[in-house]
Design a protein around this motif. Sequence first.
Motif, PDB file in Angstrom:
ATOM      1  N   UNK A   1       4.713   5.675  -5.303  1.00 57.90           N
ATOM      2  CA  UNK A   1       4.883   5.723  -6.764  1.00 57.90           C
ATOM      3  C   UNK A   1       3.959   6.777  -7.389  1.00 57.90           C
ATOM      4  N   UNK A   2       2.767   6.947  -6.826  1.00 58.59           N
ATOM      5  CA  UNK A   2       1.846   7.977  -7.324  1.00 58.59           C
ATOM      6  C   UNK A   2       2.369   9.375  -6.981  1.00 58.59           C
ATOM      7  N   UNK A   3       2.930   9.492  -5.776  1.00 53.41           N
ATOM      8  CA  UNK A   3       3.403  10.784  -5.286  1.00 53.41           C
ATOM      9  C   UNK A   3       4.655  11.252  -6.039  1.00 53.41           C
ATOM     10  N   UNK A   4       5.528  10.285  -6.384  1.00 51.47           N
ATOM     11  CA  UNK A   4       6.823  10.634  -6.992  1.00 51.47           C
ATOM     12  C   UNK A   4       6.944  10.106  -8.420  1.00 51.47           C
ATOM     13  N   UNK A   5       5.799   9.931  -9.109  1.00 51.33           N
ATOM     14  CA  UNK A   5       5.745   9.254 -10.404  1.00 51.33           C
ATOM     15  C   UNK A   5       6.865   9.538 -11.383  1.00 51.33           C
ATOM     16  N   UNK A   6       7.175  10.802 -11.630  1.00 48.10           N
ATOM     17  CA  UNK A   6       8.168  11.138 -12.655  1.00 48.10           C
ATOM     18  C   UNK A   6       9.591  11.155 -12.105  1.00 48.10           C
ATOM     19  N   UNK A   7       9.722  11.085 -10.813  1.00 44.84           N
ATOM     20  CA  UNK A   7      11.058  11.110 -10.192  1.00 44.84           C
ATOM     21  C   UNK A   7      11.796   9.797 -10.460  1.00 44.84           C
TER      22      UNK A   7
ATOM     23  N   UNK B   1       0.827  -1.197   0.000  1.00 39.48           N
ATOM     24  CA  UNK B   1       0.000   0.000   0.000  1.00 39.48           C
ATOM     25  C   UNK B   1       0.870   1.258   0.000  1.00 39.48           C
ATOM     26  N   UNK B   2       1.917   1.260   0.825  1.00 46.02           N
ATOM     27  CA  UNK B   2       2.809   2.418   0.879  1.00 46.02           C
ATOM     28  C   UNK B   2       3.524   2.603  -0.466  1.00 46.02           C
ATOM     29  N   UNK B   3       3.962   1.499  -1.064  1.00 48.74           N
ATOM     30  CA  UNK B   3       4.654   1.532  -2.362  1.00 48.74           C
ATOM     31  C   UNK B   3       3.781   2.200  -3.423  1.00 48.74           C
TER      32      UNK B   3
END
Length: 562
Positions: free
Chosen positions: A28-34, A22-24
Motif C-alpha cells: 500500500x505504501x509502494x502503490x499508494x496512489x494506484x 506486513x506485505x499488505x
Amino acid sequence: MSELSYVHGASDKRLIGQTIGRYFDEACARHGTREALVVRHQKVRLSYAELRLKVDALACSLIRLGLAPGERIGIWSQNNLEWTLTQFAAAKAGLVLVNINPAYRRSELEYALNKVGCRALILSPAFKSSDYLAMLGDLAPELGHCEPGLLRAHALPSLEIVIRMGGERTPGMLNFDDLLASPSRDELGELELLGEKLQFDDPINIQFTSGTTGNPKGATLSHHNILNNGFFVGEAIRLVPGDRVCIPVPLYHCFGMVMGNLGCLTHGATMVYPAEAFEPLAVLQTVAEEKCTASYGVPTMFIAQLDHPEFGRFDLSSLRTGIMAGSPCPIEVMKRVIDKMNMGEVTIAYGMTETSPVSFQSGTDDAIERRVSTVGRVQPHCEVKIIDNDGRIVPRGTPGELCTRGYSVMLGYWGDEAKTAEAIDRAGWMHTGDIAVIDDEGFCNIVGRIKDMVIRGGENIYPREIEEFLYRHPKILDVQVVGVPDKKYGEELCAWIIVREGEKLSEDEVRAFCQGQIAHYKIPRYISFVDSFPMTVTGKIQKFQIREKMKQTLGLQDSATA
C-alpha cells in the motif's frame, strides 16, 4: 532407464518471507496512489492508500471486540467490498478467516461454524435465493434477545459476535459499517505491535473441501502458503503494476481470494469485481469499460461469455492474459478464448485447495498447442511426483497419482489429524487423488480422478456427501451419485435410487427434500429409479458403469480437456 516422473520448480525468484499484513502495508505504501480495488456493483473505487485506511480501521475494530490472534472469524457473503476488507483486516489482526460458501444452507452453515469453532461471523443479509439472516436466526434464535457481541446460542456454542452487512439493523448483531470508524492513534499503534508478533507460518485461512466421508474438511492455510502462491500465479501471467484483473470468480474460493486478490496485491495490480456473482454480460461490460488487461474464470464462465448474444459489441482489445482453471479446461474453449477474446497469453492453472491452490501452470510463452492441451509445468518452489499404486515413481509418460510437496502444502485439516495423515504422508507429500501424466518436457496432463469427485462449473462435489444426505429420506433404501458429462458445467450430478419396498417416490419429491437443506449445485439434475447397482464379485459398487449407462441413456459425450 527412462526418466522418472519427478519435477521441481527451481527458481531464482525467492519466496516471500512475510505475513500478509506486513506485505499488505508495504504494498500500500509502494502503490499508494494506484487504483487497488474497483467494485462495479457497489460503485466503489479505492486506491491502495484508501484501501489501507479501511482495512486498518476494520482490523482495529475486530481487536476492540476482543478477538485474539488464532481465533476464527467466518465470512458468509457474495463478492463485495466487505469481503476483501475482511480478508486483509483478519490477516492483520492475526485471525483465521473461515470462508463459508455463499450457497451453503442451514445444516452446512451449522457444521462449518461448529467444526472450526468460529467465535465471530460476518454475513451478508441475503444473496440470490438465500436469506442468510433468516437461516442464522433459525440456528440461533437467541440472537433476538441478546446484546450484540454477547451471543450464547445452544446450536452454535462458539459463536459470540455476529456482524451484518448493509444499512438495516438486526437484533443481536453489529453493523459492518460501524466498524469502519476511524481508530485512535493508540489502536493503530497496537495493531502495528501485533503485526510484529505474527509469524508467516501461522494459520490464517480455512477453506472447506468436501470429503468422501460426507462431511467437509477444513483445509487450513498459512500466510506463507497463500501469499506466495498468489505471487507466483501472478508471475506466471506476467502481471505488472497498473494491470487490471477482472475477477468474476467467487472470493470464497482460492481462485478469487488467492489467485485474484493476493495475485493483484503482490504486483500492484487492480482487483476489479464485475458483479456480486458471475454474470457474463457484466464481465464483458467490465472488461470493456474498465480496460481490464486480464480476466479469470472457470471454463463454464468463458463459454457463457463467448456464447452471449451481445458478445460481438464489446471491445476486448485491452485484454492480454488471464487464467482458466477450477475444472478441466476444454481445448476448443481455450482456442476460442485466445482467438475471440484477445487473450493471447491466457494460461491454464491446476491445483487444489490443500495446495494453496496452484501447483501447475502453463507459461505465457509456451507453444499454443501445449498451452491449450496441458496444465503446464510445475510452479516455482514446488515438487511433484507421479506414483503407482505401490507408491513408486513411474516413468515419464505413464499415468499415476499426482503428489505435491513444498511451501504450498496446507498445514492440515482443522481438528482432524487422521484425515490430515491420510492426505499428507510422512515425507510431506500431499496425495491429490488425481491421475496425471508428465511428459519428457515436464508438461502435465490430468487424465482422471482416483476419487469420485465431481466438478460442476468449478464447484468440487463429493458424491458421498450427497448420498449421505439422501439416505435420510425415509423412502430411499440405497443411493449412488455419480457425475455425468455436461456441456455447460463440465459435469452434472446423477442419482441412482433404490426405493424401499412398497413405497413410491418421484423425482420432484427427491428434489423438494434437498431444497433448502443442501446447496443448489449439490441437488442431482438427473434422477433414475433402479432395482440394483452394478457390482463386482466382492460386492463393490462399480460407479463407472453407472456413469457409462447414464451417458448412453442421455446421449452424453465427454469433452477433450487439458
